[in-house]
Scaffold this active site. Structure first.
Site, mmCIF file in Angstrom:
data_model
loop_
_atom_site.group_PDB
_atom_site.id
_atom_site.type_symbol
_atom_site.label_atom_id
_atom_site.label_comp_id
_atom_site.label_asym_id
_atom_site.label_seq_id
_atom_site.Cartn_x
_atom_site.Cartn_y
_atom_site.Cartn_z
ATOM 1 C CG ASP A 1 -7.379 4.569 -0.633
ATOM 2 O OD1 ASP A 1 -7.304 3.365 -0.929
ATOM 3 O OD2 ASP A 1 -6.662 5.097 0.226
ATOM 4 C CD GLU B 1 0.131 6.128 -3.663
ATOM 5 O OE1 GLU B 1 0.589 6.267 -2.514
ATOM 6 O OE2 GLU B 1 -0.822 5.383 -3.920
ATOM 7 C CG ASP C 1 -2.225 0.679 1.038
ATOM 8 O OD1 ASP C 1 -2.315 1.534 0.130
ATOM 9 O OD2 ASP C 1 -3.168 0.378 1.781
#
Length: 738
Positions: free
Chosen positions: A467, A396, A393
């Site tokens: 998300d 980025e 997760d």
């Protein structure tokens, strides 16, 4: 003349800012062993001939070119490719078997043509601007692609959430952030692709529709690969040749995944797994989302998971795989944090109270020792006791509360973070992939990463759309987002079925949300990776959470997914062996069809099945474009002629599906998990109206022996004129083969 409005006065000299505009004449042409070098009034341009259809363009403003290498491109050395050079008074022409590249000496512009002389792309002018970025003296770069007289459509550039399919006339920032994925690969219906070989923030700006401005915030040289197809499959295969092939996942990964935000305890997670098996609902993977740990970055289960090894053993005994969420961030207050801090393995210690607690740090994935350390923590605490896959997760990396990616104002082990601001997902997934491959070849690596970059496909990575909200508009936008990522060369992608962020509306007891979930699930059953996830007001997200009637519909699509496993797994082999794309926008197979070019809400799943998601509430039908071919309704076998739009019936339990003539679709028996039994018997559905081929692929379902040839294939051919199906001899073998 091509120029920016603000620079039209500058024609043939460097301006005070260090920027070159418009004309940059060629003063010397020199043939090299693998290409041609052009000395210009300012700087040097070089065209390297990689193959007859792939060339690398380099431009340096300083008069010397050193072809940069990075972690993205894995093929830097090419065997000699045949080409001819004609050096005339006004232009130099480079010719290969498939390309004719014309360089105008007057201004240095480059025109790419195919072998017949048809213009594919015009490049120029190139602009380099001296600047200081994050304390380093460097350059920014811009190249201009002229698009006069061309109706071409543009795709790729990663995954973005604006709901745009065809990027012609659009501007796209190619930067990493939650729900947006940066891949600087642009594919055109004109038959070419442009791979912008830059690892920092870039922009592809086509708002002035006849000019595409491709720019990078940091660059020592302009560096791109021009690829000629003309078909999209060839463009994607060439991209994978440059950046790496996608390995096979274990067969389980192509089945159904159960997930929610989040399972709170070991007892809860095991209870859900038991109920799936008791209800005989097919499923292969269950996911433990975040905060199973004691402290972020400390890979230790909290007290709610008293026996992690026993939990994994029970899951495996019930034929489940377990995916664990892992983050690249570390909170202070743990021995791991202190040790990594002492070793200098952190990039950033965030002070912002708006999102991160004081002192939270991002590990430096650009440091090979830090990558090893990170994997060793995962291995020691999770892999060795049975965890099967990794949910990486915030790769980025997460930048909420920031105006810019935190790499852009920090330094990494690779130097100036601004140079590599898009590269973190590649580096962190590389460390985990290489670590697991070194630890064991018994399990194929599977990584689900919230972000991705060019090359991540070679590290066993699937991306997901981040998300997103739980509403119809967000659902609708996932379809073009996923299709553009597919045309960026990233083959495996998924979305949170039902959306992640609830906003108080994601209630399984609400008929309106049930409808959204069902429609999203129908679509998800035909995505490369099939998984539910999200935050629900009832904290329930299992298939039986949505009413008995909904469960019946959801389970039917789940079972269909498993019946299609021979088709899906064989298609996955094509991804690995051919550079194939499993989730196929219509334009991939109908490149010159203008309606297909502009259809971003339908796609082919594998070579034959046309998928048409229903994205409007209370719909009982949807408009479907059938490209020119004979098609069959999957549900009832009714034939239809293509080349037109139809109004397809779409009651709640039926997403419109059509199968193309010439298709051979192998289907296996009903199963509760992907490797429950061999595909025996195999039902072959043959759809007449055209010749067709299919190759059935089988192997051990997991492990890497397939890389050493432990697999088998059976070729099938349908001859439509004689209405004859020919099954070829099986080639190859593997342990346990029927």
């Amino acid at each position: 003349m091509i120029c920016r409005w603000s620079a039209c006065f500058a024609l043939a000299t460097l301006c005070a800012s260090g920027q070159w505009y418009a004309f940059n004449p060629v003063t010397r042409v020199a043939r090299l062993s693998n290409g041609v070098e052009f000395t210009q009034q300012t700087g040097v341009m070089r065209i390297d001939i990689c193959t007859d259809s792939i060339v690398r363009m380099l431009y340096s403003p300083t008069g010397a070119i050193t072809a940069p290498k990075n972690a993205v491109v894995v093929k830097n050395d090419w065997p000699p490719a045949a080409f001819q050079l004609e050096d005339g008074a006004r232009e130099a022409v480079i010719t290969t078997a498939k390309l004719r590249i014309v360089v105008a000496k007057e201004n240095g512009y480059v025109v790419y043509r195919d072998a017949s002389g048809r213009q594919l792309m015009q490049d120029g002018p190139k602009t380099m601007t001296a600047k200081t970025v994050n304390g380093e003296k460097t350059w920014s770069a811009e190249d201009v692609v002229a698009m006069y007289g061309s109706p071409e459509a543009l795709y790729g550039l990663g995954q973005h959430q604006a709901g745009v399919w065809n990027y012609r006339g659009e501007s796209v920032d190619v930067t990493q952030e939650n729900t947006n994925i940066a891949v600087p690969f642009l594919a055109s219906t004109n038959g070419y692709a442009l791979f912008w070989n830059n690892t920092g923030a870039s922009r592809f700006n086509n708002r002035f529709v006849h000019y595409l401005y491709v720019s990078a915030e940091v660059a020592d040289v302009i560096d791109y690969y021009f690829i000629y197809g003309p078909e999209f499959d060839r463009l994607i295969a060439a991209y994978r040749e440059l950046t790496g092939a996608a390995p096979m996942f274990g067969k389980w990964a192509y089945g159904f995944w159960q997930c929610k935000n989040k399972y709170q305890t070991q007892a809860e997670l095991l209870s859900i797994a038991r109920q799936y098996r008791e209800k005989r609902i097919p499923v292969d993977n269950i996911v433990q989302d975040w905060f199973w740990w004691t402290t972020t970055g400390e890979f230790k289960f909290n007290e709610k998971y008293p026996d992690p090894r026993g939990m994994m053993d029970e899951l495996h005994a019930k034929h489940f795989h377990l995916m664990m969420s892992v983050w690249p961030y570390f909170y202070p207050g743990s021995a791991t944090y202190d040790d990594m801090d002492r070793k200098g393995f952190f990039i950033d210690r965030t002070k912002s109270k708006s999102f991160h607690p004081r002192g939270m740090a991002l590990y430096d994935a650009f440091n090979p020792e830090a990558r090893k350390y990170y994997w060793n923590e995962i291995n020691r605490s999770l892999f060795r006791i049975g965890a099967d896959a990794w949910w990486m997760d915030t790769t980025e990396p997460e930048t909420e509360g920031r105006e810019a990616n935190l790499l852009t104002y920090n330094r990494t082990a690779a130097g100036n973070g601004a140079r590599v601001s898009n590269l973190f997902p590649l580096m962190t997934t590389m460390g985990v992939y290489q670590g697991q491959r070194a630890a064991s070849d018994a399990k194929r690596v599977f990584i689900l990463s919230r972000s991705s970059f060019a090359g991540t496909q070679r590290y066993g990575v699937a991306a997901w759309s981040g998300d997103i909200l739980s509403d119809w508009e967000s659902f609708k936008r996932q379809i073009p987002a996923g299709l553009n990522l597919a045309l960026s060369g990233i083959p495996y992608w998924t979305t949170d079925i039902g959306g992640f962020i609830s906003s108080g509306t994601a209630n399984p007891d609400d008929p309106k949300f049930r409808e959204l979930f069902i429609r999203w699930f129908e679509y998800g059953a035909f995505c490369p990776i099939f998984r539910v996830h999200g935050t629900r007001t009832t904290n329930q997200n299992e298939l039986w959470s949505y009413s008995e009637a909904a469960q019946k519909i959801l389970t039917a699509y789940d079972r269909l997914r498993y019946r299609l496993m021979p088709y899906i797994y064989s298609t996955a082999w094509r991804v690995t062996s051919e550079g194939y794309t499993p989730m196929r926008p219509l334009v991939m197979d109908y490149r010159t069809d203008v309606r297909a070019q502009n259809t971003g809400d339908q796609f082919l799943f594998g070579p034959s099945i046309l998928v048409n998601p229903v994205t409007e509430p209370e719909a009982v039908s949807r408009r479907v474009y059938l490209p020119k071919a004979r098609w069959y309704d999957f549900w009832n076998g009714a034939p239809l002629d293509g080349g037109k739009s139809i109004e397809a019936a779409a009651p709640l339990d039926r997403m419109p599906l059509f199968v193309r003539a010439g298709a051979i679709v192998p289907m296996g028996p009903e199963m509760e998990w992907a490797a429950e039994k061999p595909a025996d018997p195999v039902e072959l559905r043959v759809y007449p109206g055209a010749d067709g081929d299919f190759v059935l692929y089988e192997d051990e379902n997991d492990g890497y022996q397939y890389e050493n040839g432990a697999f088998s294939t059976i070729s099938m051919h349908w001859d439509d004129a004689s209405r004859t199906l020919t099954l070829g001899a099986r080639r190859g073998s593997f342990p346990g083969m029927l």
